[in-house]
Structures are given as C-alpha cells and as structure tokens.
Design a protein around this motif. Structure first.
Motif, PDB file in Angstrom:
ATOM      1  N   SER A  70      25.351  52.213  31.653  1.00 19.03           N
ATOM      2  CA  SER A  70      24.794  52.963  30.524  1.00 19.03           C
ATOM      3  C   SER A  70      23.449  53.592  30.893  1.00 19.03           C
ATOM      4  O   SER A  70      23.194  54.759  30.587  1.00 19.03           O
ATOM      5  CB  SER A  70      24.602  52.040  29.317  1.00 19.03           C
ATOM      6  OG  SER A  70      25.830  51.504  28.893  1.00 19.03           O
TER       7      SER A  70
ATOM      8  N   VAL B  47      21.627  47.235  25.883  1.00 20.33           N
ATOM      9  CA  VAL B  47      22.117  48.538  26.341  1.00 20.33           C
ATOM     10  C   VAL B  47      23.523  48.347  26.913  1.00 20.33           C
ATOM     11  O   VAL B  47      24.507  48.424  26.194  1.00 20.33           O
ATOM     12  CB  VAL B  47      21.164  49.179  27.379  1.00 20.33           C
ATOM     13  CG1 VAL B  47      21.639  50.588  27.729  1.00 20.33           C
ATOM     14  CG2 VAL B  47      19.736  49.252  26.819  1.00 20.33           C
ATOM     15  N   GLY B  48      23.617  48.073  28.211  1.00 21.90           N
ATOM     16  CA  GLY B  48      24.924  47.923  28.849  1.00 21.90           C
ATOM     17  C   GLY B  48      25.221  46.472  29.172  1.00 21.90           C
ATOM     18  O   GLY B  48      24.534  45.552  28.717  1.00 21.90           O
TER      19      GLY B  48
ATOM     20  N   PRO C  22      21.135  53.684  23.416  1.00 21.48           N
ATOM     21  CA  PRO C  22      22.076  52.976  22.531  1.00 21.48           C
ATOM     22  C   PRO C  22      23.413  52.699  23.218  1.00 21.48           C
ATOM     23  O   PRO C  22      24.439  53.274  22.886  1.00 21.48           O
ATOM     24  CB  PRO C  22      22.230  53.957  21.363  1.00 21.48           C
ATOM     25  CG  PRO C  22      22.084  55.311  22.004  1.00 21.48           C
ATOM     26  CD  PRO C  22      21.105  55.130  23.136  1.00 21.48           C
ATOM     27  N   GLY C  23      23.372  51.822  24.195  1.00 23.89           N
ATOM     28  CA  GLY C  23      24.602  51.466  24.912  1.00 23.89           C
ATOM     29  C   GLY C  23      25.532  50.621  24.056  1.00 23.89           C
ATOM     30  O   GLY C  23      25.152  50.134  22.984  1.00 23.89           O
ATOM     31  N   TRP C  24      26.737  50.446  24.560  1.00 21.98           N
ATOM     32  CA  TRP C  24      27.775  49.779  23.749  1.00 21.98           C
ATOM     33  C   TRP C  24      27.436  48.332  23.410  1.00 21.98           C
ATOM     34  O   TRP C  24      27.912  47.810  22.403  1.00 21.98           O
ATOM     35  CB  TRP C  24      29.140  49.902  24.425  1.00 21.98           C
ATOM     36  CG  TRP C  24      29.359  49.022  25.637  1.00 21.98           C
ATOM     37  CD1 TRP C  24      28.716  49.104  26.831  1.00 21.98           C
ATOM     38  CD2 TRP C  24      30.310  47.953  25.757  1.00 21.98           C
ATOM     39  NE1 TRP C  24      29.196  48.150  27.700  1.00 21.98           N
ATOM     40  CE2 TRP C  24      30.175  47.437  27.076  1.00 21.98           C
ATOM     41  CE3 TRP C  24      31.257  47.395  24.900  1.00 21.98           C
ATOM     42  CZ2 TRP C  24      30.958  46.374  27.540  1.00 21.98           C
ATOM     43  CZ3 TRP C  24      32.037  46.326  25.371  1.00 21.98           C
ATOM     44  CH2 TRP C  24      31.882  45.833  26.667  1.00 21.98           C
TER      45      TRP C  24
ATOM     46  N   MET D 236      35.101  49.750  20.148  1.00 17.51           N
ATOM     47  CA  MET D 236      35.132  50.897  21.072  1.00 17.51           C
ATOM     48  C   MET D 236      35.418  52.203  20.339  1.00 17.51           C
ATOM     49  O   MET D 236      36.267  52.998  20.743  1.00 17.51           O
ATOM     50  CB  MET D 236      36.115  50.644  22.213  1.00 17.51           C
ATOM     51  CG  MET D 236      35.680  49.432  23.038  1.00 17.51           C
ATOM     52  SD  MET D 236      36.663  49.099  24.500  1.00 17.51           S
ATOM     53  CE  MET D 236      35.814  47.631  25.137  1.00 17.51           C
TER      54      MET D 236
ATOM     55  N   SER E 200      22.290  49.144  34.544  1.00 11.28           N
ATOM     56  CA  SER E 200      23.671  49.138  34.049  1.00 11.28           C
ATOM     57  C   SER E 200      24.252  50.545  34.123  1.00 11.28           C
ATOM     58  O   SER E 200      23.526  51.529  34.306  1.00 11.28           O
ATOM     59  CB  SER E 200      23.688  48.648  32.599  1.00 11.28           C
ATOM     60  OG  SER E 200      23.017  49.568  31.766  1.00 11.28           O
TER      61      SER E 200
ATOM     62  N   TYR F 179      28.555  55.867  17.199  1.00 14.46           N
ATOM     63  CA  TYR F 179      27.634  54.756  17.398  1.00 14.46           C
ATOM     64  C   TYR F 179      27.115  54.241  16.066  1.00 14.46           C
ATOM     65  O   TYR F 179      26.704  55.007  15.206  1.00 14.46           O
ATOM     66  CB  TYR F 179      26.446  55.201  18.254  1.00 14.46           C
ATOM     67  CG  TYR F 179      25.457  54.090  18.496  1.00 14.46           C
ATOM     68  CD1 TYR F 179      25.755  53.062  19.387  1.00 14.46           C
ATOM     69  CD2 TYR F 179      24.242  54.050  17.829  1.00 14.46           C
ATOM     70  CE1 TYR F 179      24.869  52.020  19.605  1.00 14.46           C
ATOM     71  CE2 TYR F 179      23.342  53.012  18.044  1.00 14.46           C
ATOM     72  CZ  TYR F 179      23.662  52.000  18.929  1.00 14.46           C
ATOM     73  OH  TYR F 179      22.784  50.967  19.138  1.00 14.46           O
TER      74      TYR F 179
ATOM     75  N   TYR G  15      27.876  57.465  23.579  1.00 16.14           N
ATOM     76  CA  TYR G  15      26.673  57.093  22.820  1.00 16.14           C
ATOM     77  C   TYR G  15      25.417  57.530  23.585  1.00 16.14           C
ATOM     78  O   TYR G  15      24.458  58.039  23.003  1.00 16.14           O
ATOM     79  CB  TYR G  15      26.578  55.576  22.602  1.00 16.14           C
ATOM     80  CG  TYR G  15      27.772  54.908  21.966  1.00 16.14           C
ATOM     81  CD1 TYR G  15      28.686  55.606  21.172  1.00 16.14           C
ATOM     82  CD2 TYR G  15      27.991  53.543  22.161  1.00 16.14           C
ATOM     83  CE1 TYR G  15      29.776  54.950  20.599  1.00 16.14           C
ATOM     84  CE2 TYR G  15      29.070  52.888  21.582  1.00 16.14           C
ATOM     85  CZ  TYR G  15      29.958  53.585  20.811  1.00 16.14           C
ATOM     86  OH  TYR G  15      31.026  52.937  20.252  1.00 16.14           O
ATOM     87  N   ILE G  16      25.429  57.252  24.873  1.00 15.84           N
ATOM     88  CA  ILE G  16      24.248  57.566  25.689  1.00 15.84           C
ATOM     89  C   ILE G  16      24.092  59.082  25.839  1.00 15.84           C
ATOM     90  O   ILE G  16      22.977  59.618  25.780  1.00 15.84           O
ATOM     91  CB  ILE G  16      24.365  56.876  27.068  1.00 15.84           C
ATOM     92  CG1 ILE G  16      24.312  55.341  26.907  1.00 15.84           C
ATOM     93  CG2 ILE G  16      23.274  57.374  28.009  1.00 15.84           C
ATOM     94  CD1 ILE G  16      22.969  54.747  26.588  1.00 15.84           C
TER      95      ILE G  16
ATOM     96  N   HIS H 249      26.061  47.998  19.898  1.00 18.67           N
ATOM     97  CA  HIS H 249      26.877  48.506  18.796  1.00 18.67           C
ATOM     98  C   HIS H 249      27.200  47.361  17.832  1.00 18.67           C
ATOM     99  O   HIS H 249      27.361  46.217  18.254  1.00 18.67           O
ATOM    100  CB  HIS H 249      28.174  49.105  19.352  1.00 18.67           C
ATOM    101  CG  HIS H 249      28.909  49.986  18.393  1.00 18.67           C
ATOM    102  ND1 HIS H 249      29.649  49.500  17.348  1.00 18.67           N
ATOM    103  CD2 HIS H 249      29.009  51.330  18.324  1.00 18.67           C
ATOM    104  CE1 HIS H 249      30.175  50.513  16.671  1.00 18.67           C
ATOM    105  NE2 HIS H 249      29.808  51.651  17.248  1.00 18.67           N
TER     106      HIS H 249
ATOM    107  N   PRO I  75      33.239  54.274  25.237  1.00 15.49           N
ATOM    108  CA  PRO I  75      32.270  54.725  24.241  1.00 15.49           C
ATOM    109  C   PRO I  75      30.827  54.789  24.693  1.00 15.49           C
ATOM    110  O   PRO I  75      30.081  55.664  24.250  1.00 15.49           O
ATOM    111  CB  PRO I  75      32.430  53.711  23.104  1.00 15.49           C
ATOM    112  CG  PRO I  75      33.744  53.079  23.302  1.00 15.49           C
ATOM    113  CD  PRO I  75      34.106  53.206  24.748  1.00 15.49           C
ATOM    114  N   THR I  76      30.403  53.883  25.571  1.00 17.81           N
ATOM    115  CA  THR I  76      28.976  53.871  25.904  1.00 17.81           C
ATOM    116  C   THR I  76      28.533  55.197  26.499  1.00 17.81           C
ATOM    117  O   THR I  76      27.427  55.664  26.257  1.00 17.81           O
ATOM    118  CB  THR I  76      28.617  52.678  26.821  1.00 17.81           C
ATOM    119  OG1 THR I  76      27.278  52.274  26.577  1.00 17.81           O
ATOM    120  CG2 THR I  76      28.827  52.991  28.295  1.00 17.81           C
TER     121      THR I  76
END
Lengths: 398, 398
Positions: free
Chosen positions: A99, B275-276, B249-251, B260, A97, B264, A132-133, B254, A128-129
C-alpha cells in the motif's frame, strides 16, 4: 478417478521442479493451495533467523547495521528479486507495505507525467487497497480517478492520462492482464504504466525492463515466500530514476543519510524509493527465503504453473458434477495467472470443510473458492487430491 | 577514582531495577550505551521468534492470521505501549516506519486544523527525517514550513498555525523539550501538537492523554527494545479519532477489510492509522520484547535514568581534564532526556577506540559522542567504567 491419479504420479515423476518441495516446511497431510496469500516457510529460514536474532541483534547489536549488512539490505534484496521480474540490478528496492509503495508510485508517476494530465486510470477490479491509495493520492495531487476494466485501459488512455495503475493478475479471478500491450498503449498516449505484481511475481515471467514498464510494486509474501507481511518492493525504470520524486522522502533515501542535514537531497537509483528504517527481521527473512530461487528459471515455473492449473481444471471437470461450481479463471493460458477461482453459492461453508480435510485454499466473499498453485512446492498428486476432496465436500454439502 | 567505583557498587546494590538486566542478552565485557539507537535483545525473544517462524508461519501458515492473532497485532501491541507513554487503550496502533507515521500525522493534522491555517511549525533541530517528511506533506497539502527552535514554538503559534511537529527529546543533544507547556500553547492558539517520542518513550513519562497531546509518533527499537527496524506507532487522541483522515488509507484500516469493497470506509479508533499488511516477524518480536516492561513503573525508570546521567557527568568531570570534552546535554533534570552527548573535535577518532575497548556509544557527525542510558539494563558500575575508559581514550588521543 484412478486414471487421473495415475497421470498425476507420472506428471510428478517427470517434473523438473519436483525436487524443490523438499526445501519447504510442508506436511504430507496438507495440500497447501494458499501460497498466493502466504507462501510456505522455506525450511532453512528458521536457522538463519536464529542467527539474525541471537547473534546479529543480540551480540553485535548496533554494529550489525554495517557489519551484518543491515543498512544495504533493501537494495541488495531488490537485486535478488530483479531477475524474477525481468529487471536489471539497481532498479528495485525493498521496504514498506505494498500500500505504501502504491502511494509512492502513483504520486511519483503523476509528477513524472507532468502538467496537464489530470486523470489516473485505475483497474476497477483491483485489490481494494490499490484503489483506496490511488484515490488518496489523486485527492492530494489534484487528479481524477477513472476506474476501468483493465481491458479497456489501452483504449481509454489519452492526452489527459497521467498514469494507469493495473494489477498484473487479478487477486480474485486469477485473470492475467496484458502487461506488454497495455504498457505500450499507455506509452503511446504519453502516460505511465504502474503495475502491481503481487499475484504474478514468482509465478510467471513479468519482463519489466523488456516491456518498458515505468513503475511497479509488489508484495513478497505470496509466491516469493518471504514470510507474513514481509516487505514489499518498488521498481523504477532506469529512465525515470533521476526524476523520481517520492512523496515519502525519509532519511533512508537521502544521498548522505548519516550527514543528518536539515535539507533533503535524494540519493541516486532505486535507493531513492526507501523511506525510514527497514524492518530488519522481516527483511532478512525475505532475503533468506529468496535462496530457493537460486538456479530456478521463471519460464520453467510458468510452464509448471499452467500445467498444474490445467490439470486442476481437468480433475474438477472429471470429479465435480457440471454446474456445481463455475470457474471464474480464464481458460486461455495467456489470460491465466497461477490460481484457479471457482464460484459456488455455498463457498463460505465449503472452504472451512476443505481446510478441515487438509486442502487449504481461501474464500473471497461472497462466493469464490480460491486455489493458488505455487510451482516450487505444489505437485500434480496434490492437485488431483485437492480436486477429489473438493468433489467429496461439494457432494456432501449438496 | 576508587571512590566513584565504590559509589557505583553501592548505587547498583540499592537499585530497584537492577534485576532487569538479567532479562537481556548482554555480555560482561561490554558497556552498551547505544540503546538509544538499538535496544539490546531481551533474552526470551529468540525462543518466541523460533515459535513464530517455525510453528505459526511454518505449520499453521495462513491460519495464523486468525489463530495466532496476527491480524490484530498492531492494535494489541499499541495497547501494550500505551501505558508507557500515558495513553489509554485504543489510542495507539503499531506499524510502518516512524517516517511513514510522521507523514500520516502531519497530513492528518493539517486536515484536523481546518481551513485558513497554512503554517506547519517544525522543530528545526529535529532528527532530519521528520523535517523531510513534513516538507513533503506541506508541499502536498499547500502548507508552509516554519522551522523554529522548539523553545520558540509556543510564542510563534498563532491563527495561521495548523500544527507543530516537535521532538520530545533531541536525538543529538539529549535535550528534553517542554511537552506540557508547548502542547498547551499550541492548543491555546487553536493549533495541533504532534510529538515525536522516539527518544523519550521507555525512558521517561510522557503523559500523552494527561497533557492533551493531539497526535504522536515514535519508534520502538530504542528504549522499547523491539529489535532492528521494529515497527513504529501512531497515537491519535480520542477527541480526534472520528475525524482522523489518513493520507494512507490502506485496506488494513478499512471498517470491513475482508469485504474487499471498492469504496473506502474507515474503521473506528486507532485501527484507522493502519495501512497495509503488517510485517509480522518484526511486529511479534516487538510484542515479545515488551514483556520486560511488565510491572515496571516508568517513574522508577526516569528516576534511575537521571541518576545514571548525573553519575556519568560526575565521573566524566572527575576523570576527564576540564575542557577536553564539552557536554551539550542540559544539566537541569527538566531539560534532560536519557542520554549524555559530549562534544570534542576528535570525536570521530575517539568513538571507534571506545567501542574497541567495550564502551559502545555512537558518533553524531561531526563532533558528538553520544551515550544512551537504558535504565533497565545499564548500571552504575557500567557508567563509571564508561567514563573511566573514555578518560583513558581521550588521554591517549591527546
């Protein structure tokens, strides 16, 4: 109103990309302006996937890893994406992905930047991802995150900067950031530029090699129409490939994967960005989807994209009373991606009504109506109709 | 020879799982003993995927994230896998490759183990990607890798041990390791047990909850028949879920993904392992493939698996001159997974000839012929035929 309707017909008639719409599964009742979230289905993909599933998996089974080219798909498809983002062959690999690729890129960039550079600049307005990553990568590598407006990144880059992670186009506003200038400023500071191309690849020229980008990631399910959750990609500039040190050194990136030796030895080139076994069905749907780009010039796509978003803004100005919606997308072409984002307080009520009337955009909470323009299948009549329906819905909701 | 042939017919006639073979796309000309690498195609999957691609993607497009249940697929499918590995609902999430999940699990386990435990014990005979990824995780978290024979792990676990990463069944030899005993020894030492179930899930009972396993990962394209590169899964024991701290810690993990927000905040439960954006085509093919498990008791699968591998070893002993091949798979049921691995110096020449004669196993370099037995679609007549063809090929090659 009829003037714009007539103009739309003329623009469609003169559109050199108009013929590509027939390559997609689209119904006349819908104006699909959400290709910046999930691209439409290329019409030939179902038949290709029936063959992948029925024959390659069902009949050849394990032999397909070789005979159907499954094993080399990640780098082969990377080479198909390369010309769309201005990369030479051998610099892009598909898989995982976005991310996960952000994690690979950010960690690898901190290693390429070397000792003494302890800051990671991050686009504060990013999807946001990425943030976060990047935060997780920073925690694991001992770096500090500095969130900034992308416009402030060139000025903020200094001797402590390891890298900056920036979106080429902002997912919410559609703002196009200055990739050449920001990349040059980072390089001048001795830092690396890591770009997220999710909202630009397939909509406008990127010029990764030409502008000296260090690393880049992107998804393939928006303007590249690869299908829901189709694999993302990772670009590694040629000058970094030999030192690219992935935090996810799975067996697919080994120099001799079927040696199955206990010691890791990285493959050369873009393949080093691979991790585990690729999700073949999603990957091969993407490969088939990329056929629609054969013979398409990204500059022509960009020209039509700007014409579409210009025309949409013109229609909205003509049909919607001033002040009812506010565009948060820049007017200047140099600052605009391929979407128009309009804010209004009742956006959350407006979008479902638009969708019910066949104009499909999406909502970004709390107040943004987002309309993506995919030049390969959106036309000017679609655009005029979308603005007209929007005006009707806004009037009814007032 | 005819005695064993007759016995095979009787065993097939008495086999309570024999009817499941018809649920798979298999041809009578092939004995497919490579389901431990890529499971056969369940016959109903092509029609389901035609609907996913043509209608869910092609017609509903973006609406399918909600209306077709795409968004919740990773946890929904995790709950389908759960009973096959002895987990309650809410403890497994599907997504990413096994390698990526090993990274999540190993890093998270070091965090759960806490300060002062700086060693990661790793199955030295493991499928290499687990070792490569564990090494990378150790480098990033400041731990030290200790490679050990799995049998020595219980005795080696001590106050410095953070975790052990062990394969339930060895990919090469087919040896089944002692999951209950090893897990208990690790727990007694205050360390975590992280199991890789790639070669056991779907072939034998695992009992994750019952045996107190901490974390586990596995692929879904072997005995679970999810398709080439179908997504892997991550199990997190209930007692660790609130403190599970993913390095990715992908979106999608969350608590409010569509908020968004820049900060996190992890979701509760297994979803925290996401993750994603998931690769929907591969994911939904897996979901459809799992239908073949409806009403199937894993204990019955295990009983047939042992009967098949026993019978294969018996046929090989009867048909192949003593010493021509040597089984590297344990005789004892308690130490055997669902494959038989036979070594011979000319294995690299023998396997292509076997495949040419319709007996599909695979080679593990340099000298191992690997035969996987998938109880849902391999029968006893297949097994006898495989041994007979093997004997012919070995005789011709001698």
């Amino acid at each position: 109103m009829s003037d714009l309707h007539e103009r739309a017909r003329e623009l469609d008639a003169a559109d050199p990309l108009a013929g590509h719409r027939a390559e997609f599964a689209l119904d006349e009742g819908t104006v699909y302006l959400d290709g910046n979230s999930l691209g439409a289905l290329p019409a030939h993909v179902p038949a290709r996937m029936a063959d992948v599933i029925g024959r390659e998996w069902g009949e050849l089974r394990i032999r397909s890893w070789d005979e159907s080219g499954w094993w080399t798909a990640p780098e082969r498809i990377g080479d198909r994406i390369a010309p769309l983002v201005g990369a030479a062959p051998g610099r892009i690999v598909v898989g995982d992905s976005t991310s996960v690729n952000v994690f690979k890129a950010v960690v690898a960039a901190t290693r390429l930047a070397g000792e003494g550079r302890d800051e990671i600049l991050v686009d504060a307005t990013t999807f946001p991802t990425d943030g976060y990553i990047a935060e997780s990568a920073a925690r694991m590598t001992g770096h500090r995150i500095v969130p900034l407006d992308p416009a402030d990144i060139p000025g903020a880059a200094g001797p402590r900067t390891a890298l900056a992670l920036v979106n080429h186009v902002d997912y919410r506003t559609g703002r196009l950031h200055d990739l050449p200038g920001t990349t040059a400023a980072l390089r001048a500071a001795g830092a690396l530029a890591v770009w997220d191309l999710c909202h630009s690849a397939g909509a406008l020229p990127v010029g990764l090699d030409a502008h000296g980008v260090d690393l880049a990631v992107g998804c393939t399910y928006k303007y590249l129409n690869g299908g829901p959750g189709s694999p993302a990609y990772l670009y590694v500039a040629e000058r970094h490939q030999a030192a690219f040190d992935s935090p996810l050194p799975g067996w697919n990136s080994h120099a001799d994967p079927f040696g199955m030796t206990p010691g890791y030895r990285a493959a050369d080139g873009a393949v080093r960005g691979r991790v585990g076994t690729p999700d073949i069905l999603s990957t091969l749907a993407l490969e088939a989807a990329l056929d629609v780009w054969d013979g398409v010039d990204v500059n022509a796509v960009r020209a039509k994209s700007l014409a579409l978003t210009d025309f949409f803004l013109e229609c909205v100005r003509a049909y919607v009373p001033e002040g009812r919606v506010v565009s948060v997308t820049p007017e200047a072409h140099a600052e605009r991606g391929s979407q128009v984002a309009l804010s209004c307080p009742d956006a959350a009520a407006v979008m479902p009504e638009l969708i019910a009337r066949g104009v499909v955009g999406d909502l970004r909470r709390p107040d943004v109506l987002r309309f993506g323009f995919t030049p390969l299948y959106v036309g000017f009549a679609d655009t005029e109709r979308a603005a007209r329906v929007l005006a009707d819905v806004l009037a009814a909701a007032s």
